[in-house]
Each structure stands twice: as C-alpha cells, then as structure tokens.
Motif scaffolding. Structure first.
Motif, PDB file in Angstrom:
ATOM      1  N   ASP A 170       0.967  -1.135  -0.047  1.00  0.00           N
ATOM      2  CA  ASP A 170      -0.075  -0.012   0.012  1.00  0.00           C
ATOM      3  C   ASP A 170       1.099   1.369   0.001  1.00  0.00           C
ATOM      4  OD1 ASP A 170      -2.181  -1.557   0.052  1.00  0.00           O
ATOM      5  OD2 ASP A 170      -2.312  -1.516   2.389  1.00  0.00           O
ATOM      6  N   GLY A 171       0.229   2.296  -0.647  1.00  0.00           N
ATOM      7  CA  GLY A 171       0.791   3.568  -0.513  1.00  0.00           C
ATOM      8  C   GLY A 171      -0.142   4.593  -0.312  1.00  0.00           C
ATOM      9  N   ASP A 172      -0.209   5.833  -1.054  1.00  0.00           N
ATOM     10  CA  ASP A 172      -1.277   6.594  -0.759  1.00  0.00           C
ATOM     11  C   ASP A 172      -2.575   6.146  -0.999  1.00  0.00           C
ATOM     12  OD1 ASP A 172       0.931   8.574  -0.429  1.00  0.00           O
ATOM     13  OD2 ASP A 172       0.861   9.173  -2.382  1.00  0.00           O
ATOM     14  N   TYR A 173      -2.705   5.112  -1.971  1.00  0.00           N
ATOM     15  CA  TYR A 173      -3.689   4.323  -2.049  1.00  0.00           C
ATOM     16  C   TYR A 173      -3.597   2.654  -1.720  1.00  0.00           C
ATOM     17  CZ  TYR A 173      -5.514   8.635  -4.601  1.00  0.00           C
ATOM     18  OH  TYR A 173      -5.865   9.677  -4.756  1.00  0.00           O
ATOM     19  N   PRO A 174      -4.670   1.992  -1.755  1.00  0.00           N
ATOM     20  CA  PRO A 174      -4.325   0.666  -1.485  1.00  0.00           C
ATOM     21  C   PRO A 174      -3.669  -0.070  -2.640  1.00  0.00           C
ATOM     22  CG  PRO A 174      -6.735   1.059  -1.503  1.00  0.00           C
ATOM     23  CD  PRO A 174      -5.936   2.442  -1.244  1.00  0.00           C
ATOM     24  N   SER A 175      -3.023  -1.198  -2.571  1.00  0.00           N
ATOM     25  CA  SER A 175      -2.534  -2.029  -3.374  1.00  0.00           C
ATOM     26  C   SER A 175      -3.650  -2.641  -4.101  1.00  0.00           C
ATOM     27  CB  SER A 175      -1.501  -3.123  -3.102  1.00  0.00           C
ATOM     28  OG  SER A 175      -1.241  -4.143  -3.880  1.00  0.00           O
ATOM     29  N   ILE A 176      -3.565  -3.067  -5.682  1.00  0.00           N
ATOM     30  CA  ILE A 176      -4.780  -3.807  -5.921  1.00  0.00           C
ATOM     31  C   ILE A 176      -4.541  -5.320  -5.611  1.00  0.00           C
ATOM     32  CG2 ILE A 176      -4.918  -2.486  -8.256  1.00  0.00           C
ATOM     33  CD1 ILE A 176      -3.088  -4.489  -9.529  1.00  0.00           C
ATOM     34  N   LEU A 177      -3.468  -5.863  -5.180  1.00  0.00           N
ATOM     35  CA  LEU A 177      -3.281  -7.217  -4.539  1.00  0.00           C
ATOM     36  C   LEU A 177      -4.111  -7.253  -3.366  1.00  0.00           C
ATOM     37  CD1 LEU A 177       0.644  -7.869  -5.332  1.00  0.00           C
ATOM     38  CD2 LEU A 177      -1.357  -8.300  -6.593  1.00  0.00           C
ATOM     39  N   ASN A 178      -4.619  -6.280  -2.724  1.00  0.00           N
ATOM     40  CA  ASN A 178      -5.473  -6.534  -1.405  1.00  0.00           C
ATOM     41  C   ASN A 178      -6.818  -7.048  -1.974  1.00  0.00           C
ATOM     42  OD1 ASN A 178      -3.510  -5.301   0.342  1.00  0.00           O
ATOM     43  ND2 ASN A 178      -4.611  -3.167   0.023  1.00  0.00           N
ATOM     44  N   GLN A 179      -7.198  -7.134  -3.295  1.00  0.00           N
ATOM     45  CA  GLN A 179      -8.403  -7.804  -3.786  1.00  0.00           C
ATOM     46  C   GLN A 179      -8.181  -9.006  -4.304  1.00  0.00           C
ATOM     47  OE1 GLN A 179     -11.015  -4.780  -5.615  1.00  0.00           O
ATOM     48  NE2 GLN A 179      -9.489  -3.268  -5.032  1.00  0.00           N
ATOM     49  N   ILE A 180      -6.931  -9.494  -4.322  1.00  0.00           N
ATOM     50  CA  ILE A 180      -6.629 -11.280  -4.785  1.00  0.00           C
ATOM     51  C   ILE A 180      -6.341 -11.848  -3.553  1.00  0.00           C
ATOM     52  CG2 ILE A 180      -5.224 -12.314  -6.292  1.00  0.00           C
ATOM     53  CD1 ILE A 180      -4.799  -9.571  -8.058  1.00  0.00           C
ATOM     54  N   ASN A 181      -7.215 -12.801  -3.419  1.00  0.00           N
ATOM     55  CA  ASN A 181      -7.026 -13.816  -2.230  1.00  0.00           C
ATOM     56  C   ASN A 181      -6.529 -15.190  -2.774  1.00  0.00           C
ATOM     57  OD1 ASN A 181      -7.126 -14.860   0.291  1.00  0.00           O
ATOM     58  ND2 ASN A 181      -9.175 -15.237   0.251  1.00  0.00           N
ATOM     59  N   ILE A 182      -5.182 -15.288  -2.741  1.00  0.00           N
ATOM     60  CA  ILE A 182      -4.687 -16.395  -3.355  1.00  0.00           C
ATOM     61  C   ILE A 182      -3.169 -16.779  -2.183  1.00  0.00           C
ATOM     62  CG2 ILE A 182      -5.638 -16.593  -5.425  1.00  0.00           C
ATOM     63  CD1 ILE A 182      -3.058 -15.419  -6.537  1.00  0.00           C
ATOM     64  N   GLU A 183      -2.762 -17.864  -2.262  1.00  0.00           N
ATOM     65  CA  GLU A 183      -1.575 -18.278  -1.661  1.00  0.00           C
ATOM     66  C   GLU A 183      -0.420 -17.587  -2.243  1.00  0.00           C
ATOM     67  OE1 GLU A 183      -1.053 -22.442  -1.192  1.00  0.00           O
ATOM     68  OE2 GLU A 183      -2.784 -22.473   0.467  1.00  0.00           O
ATOM     69  N   ASP A 184       0.728 -17.368  -1.634  1.00  0.00           N
ATOM     70  CA  ASP A 184       2.018 -16.876  -1.957  1.00  0.00           C
ATOM     71  C   ASP A 184       1.879 -15.683  -2.814  1.00  0.00           C
ATOM     72  OD1 ASP A 184       3.520 -19.183  -0.927  1.00  0.00           O
ATOM     73  OD2 ASP A 184       2.429 -20.348  -2.552  1.00  0.00           O
ATOM     74  N   LYS A 185       0.843 -14.636  -2.207  1.00  0.00           N
ATOM     75  CA  LYS A 185       0.776 -13.621  -3.282  1.00  0.00           C
ATOM     76  C   LYS A 185       1.589 -12.596  -3.148  1.00  0.00           C
ATOM     77  CE  LYS A 185      -2.636 -10.824  -1.222  1.00  0.00           C
ATOM     78  NZ  LYS A 185      -3.630 -10.459  -0.547  1.00  0.00           N
ATOM     79  N   GLN A 186       2.903 -12.710  -2.423  1.00  0.00           N
ATOM     80  CA  GLN A 186       3.817 -11.927  -2.305  1.00  0.00           C
ATOM     81  C   GLN A 186       5.039 -12.077  -3.486  1.00  0.00           C
ATOM     82  OE1 GLN A 186       3.499 -14.279   0.012  1.00  0.00           O
ATOM     83  NE2 GLN A 186       5.174 -15.533  -0.323  1.00  0.00           N
ATOM     84  N   GLU A 187       4.583 -13.383  -4.019  1.00  0.00           N
ATOM     85  CA  GLU A 187       5.451 -13.684  -5.374  1.00  0.00           C
ATOM     86  C   GLU A 187       5.072 -13.106  -6.553  1.00  0.00           C
ATOM     87  OE1 GLU A 187       5.708 -17.878  -5.660  1.00  0.00           O
ATOM     88  OE2 GLU A 187       6.682 -18.135  -3.574  1.00  0.00           O
ATOM     89  N   LEU A 188       4.016 -12.613  -6.534  1.00  0.00           N
ATOM     90  CA  LEU A 188       3.323 -12.055  -7.960  1.00  0.00           C
ATOM     91  C   LEU A 188       3.838 -10.636  -8.187  1.00  0.00           C
ATOM     92  CD1 LEU A 188      -0.540 -12.776  -7.178  1.00  0.00           C
ATOM     93  CD2 LEU A 188       1.116 -13.951  -8.788  1.00  0.00           C
ATOM     94  N   HIS A 189       3.814 -10.049  -9.359  1.00  0.00           N
ATOM     95  CA  HIS A 189       3.955  -8.719  -9.652  1.00  0.00           C
ATOM     96  C   HIS A 189       3.139  -8.383 -10.658  1.00  0.00           C
ATOM     97  CE1 HIS A 189       6.733 -11.132 -12.458  1.00  0.00           C
ATOM     98  NE2 HIS A 189       6.459 -10.198 -13.336  1.00  0.00           N
ATOM     99  N   ILE A 190       3.124  -6.903 -11.023  1.00  0.00           N
ATOM    100  CA  ILE A 190       2.380  -6.369 -12.092  1.00  0.00           C
ATOM    101  C   ILE A 190       3.056  -6.219 -13.360  1.00  0.00           C
ATOM    102  CG2 ILE A 190       0.791  -4.501 -12.907  1.00  0.00           C
ATOM    103  CD1 ILE A 190       1.464  -5.287  -8.983  1.00  0.00           C
ATOM    104  N   ALA A 191       2.380  -6.765 -14.727  1.00  0.00           N
ATOM    105  CA  ALA A 191       2.989  -6.487 -15.707  1.00  0.00           C
ATOM    106  C   ALA A 191       2.383  -5.137 -16.498  1.00  0.00           C
ATOM    107  CB  ALA A 191       2.693  -8.056 -16.635  1.00  0.00           C
ATOM    108  N   GLY A 192       2.896  -4.543 -16.348  1.00  0.00           N
ATOM    109  CA  GLY A 192       2.440  -3.128 -17.045  1.00  0.00           C
ATOM    110  C   GLY A 192       1.387  -2.412 -15.957  1.00  0.00           C
ATOM    111  N   ARG A 193       2.052  -1.383 -15.398  1.00  0.00           N
ATOM    112  CA  ARG A 193       1.215  -0.645 -14.246  1.00  0.00           C
ATOM    113  C   ARG A 193       0.119   0.599 -14.683  1.00  0.00           C
ATOM    114  NH1 ARG A 193       4.292  -1.112  -9.109  1.00  0.00           N
ATOM    115  NH2 ARG A 193       6.028  -2.685  -9.483  1.00  0.00           N
ATOM    116  N   LEU A 194      -0.674   0.773 -14.087  1.00  0.00           N
ATOM    117  CA  LEU A 194      -1.552   1.688 -14.537  1.00  0.00           C
ATOM    118  C   LEU A 194      -1.616   2.935 -13.247  1.00  0.00           C
ATOM    119  CD1 LEU A 194      -4.854  -0.257 -15.684  1.00  0.00           C
ATOM    120  CD2 LEU A 194      -3.072   1.059 -16.948  1.00  0.00           C
ATOM    121  N   ASP A 195      -1.818   4.238 -13.667  1.00  0.00           N
ATOM    122  CA  ASP A 195      -1.754   5.131 -12.557  1.00  0.00           C
ATOM    123  C   ASP A 195      -2.947   5.041 -11.517  1.00  0.00           C
ATOM    124  OD1 ASP A 195       0.246   6.264 -13.835  1.00  0.00           O
ATOM    125  OD2 ASP A 195      -0.874   7.791 -14.993  1.00  0.00           O
TER     126      ASP A 195
END
Length: 250
Positions: free
Chosen positions: A76-101
């Motif tokens: 999280d930063g000034d706004y919450p991370s999109i990963l907060n809305q994804i409930n799966i195991e080992d979520k810390q291993e994920l990354h975003i391929a092409g970010r949006l503002d």
C-alpha cells in the motif's frame, strides 16, 4: 532465474532461510554445490536441496479489472494495492505486468513469471495496449495523423512510436452563458471518447500525448492488451486460460 528465487518457488522457506541454505552449500545445481544466491539456473538444470530434487510451483497468470484510487504495487501507498483484492496463496511472489496510474481503471495482468511479463512490457515486442480515453474536448482534425507519425513529448529526446487513434463519439450541446445576457445561449463543447492503441509504456504516456496536442485526459481505462480483452467486472479477477497465456509467447 536466480538460484535463490528458484529455491523460494520450490519450497516454503523464507528469503533469509533460502540465503542461509545456499551460502551453506546445501543447494546443488547439476550435483555441484553453488553458494552464490544470484547464480542463474535454467529449466534443464537439476537442482537439489539436502539431496531432494526441487520442483518449482507452476507459474500463475491473472487478469484484474482495476478500479480507480488503487495502485499497481505489492504494498500500500497513498492508495491501497490492487493485490489486496486478490485472495490466493503466496501472493507476495506476484508482480504486475504493466502498471496503471492510481486514477486509471481497467485491464491489469498479474503473474509470477518474470520472463512472460518482460515480453509484454518491452516495446520491441510490439505488444499493443488499447485505452478508452475520455477527453476534455473534441479532437483537432490533425491529431489522428500526428499520433500515427509519433509526437514529441515534453522532456523527451525521441518521439513516440506510431499510435492508432479511433474516434468513438463527439457530443455538442447548447447551454446558457451566465456571464452574458444572450437569450439563445452559446455552443459548448462536451467531452469526447476515443480509443488509443500504443506499444510503449512511457511515464504518463497517454496523458502526455494528448497534452502535447492541446487536450486533456479526464478519464482513462485500459480495455485490451495484445489479443486479450477485459471481460470481468470492475474490482474482479480471474486466471488466464492457457491459450490466453500462450498468446503473449512468441
């Protein structure tokens, strides 16, 4: 892939535990002890930990429909991370391929496969991204051609790569001018929506492109990446099919 990342993907060890076991010589690559955590390993390597062969977990590939006021980050930063809305195991291993503002909505791809996401993001792969753009006013007549030729953004040395621009709608309305005593009012230009397709991902590129031609982006929504079109409700996610994953592999 780095050896430490391979071991983490193949075990439930923490990052510090992985570093310790590699530096202690407990991990072998093709029957040779490797103590450098940055050592590069490949698919055909035989990698053991304490005599047991390591098999990495399968990569995961997700589509997410990003809402506004969220950020494409693992924390999280000034706004919450999109990963907060994804409930799966080992979520810390994920990354975003092409970010949006934070204020941009739409299609985001999420994975733990670094090679796959690299192919999507690098411009030389010519992976097209299509955005629905709401503008503050209608386009000038020459903008489609200017975008096809490439525009020079402020502070940049090279113009943008050719982009495709398609008009969706132009609306005009009459409204009274409160500052003048005119009975018949005056013509007011209303927002216009367009579809913009680009193959780059420069900093705030879409907004800067329209600013360079005297317009302003009021809202921005990514609808498509490559052949993959967004097909889920806002704030929802799903796994990609194998066919969809393969569409990004040359």
């Amino acid at each position: 892939m780095r050896l430490d990342k391979f071991v983490m993907r193949s075990t439930r060890l923490t990052k510090q535990q992985v570093t310790t076991c590699i530096e202690s010589g407990e991990v072998t690559v093709n029957q040779q002890a490797i103590t450098d955590v940055r050592y590069q390993v490949h698919e055909n390597n035989l990698i053991d930990y304490l005599g047991e062969q390591l098999i990495p977990r399968a990569f995961r590939y997700l589509m997410f429909n990003k809402p506004a006021n969220t950020i494409c980050s693992n924390v999280d930063g000034d706004y919450p991370s999109i990963l907060n809305q994804i409930n799966i195991e080992d979520k810390q291993e994920l990354h975003i391929a092409g970010r949006l503002d934070a204020d941009t909505t739409g299609l985001v791809l999420i994975t733990d496969d670094g090679r796959w996401s690299f192919n999507i993001m690098r411009p030389e792969q010519n992976c097209e991204k299509t955005y629905r753009v709401t503008l503050s006013k209608p386009l000038a007549n020459d903008v489609v051609e200017r975008f096809e030729q490439g525009v020079l953004l402020s502070g940049e040395a090279k113009p943008t790569l050719p982009a495709k621009l398609k008009k969706i709608s132009v609306e005009q309305a009459f409204a009274p001018d409160p500052s003048q005593n005119q009975q018949d009012g005056y013509k007011t230009q209303m927002p216009q929506q367009v579809l913009l397709t680009i193959t780059e991902g420069r900093y705030h590129q879409v907004k800067r492109m329209f600013f360079s031609v005297g317009n302003r982006v009021n809202a921005l929504h990514r609808e498509q990446i490559g052949l993959l079109k967004l097909d889920i409700p806002l704030g929802h996610w799903r796994y990609l099919t194998q066919c969809e994953v393969n569409s990004f592999i040359n």
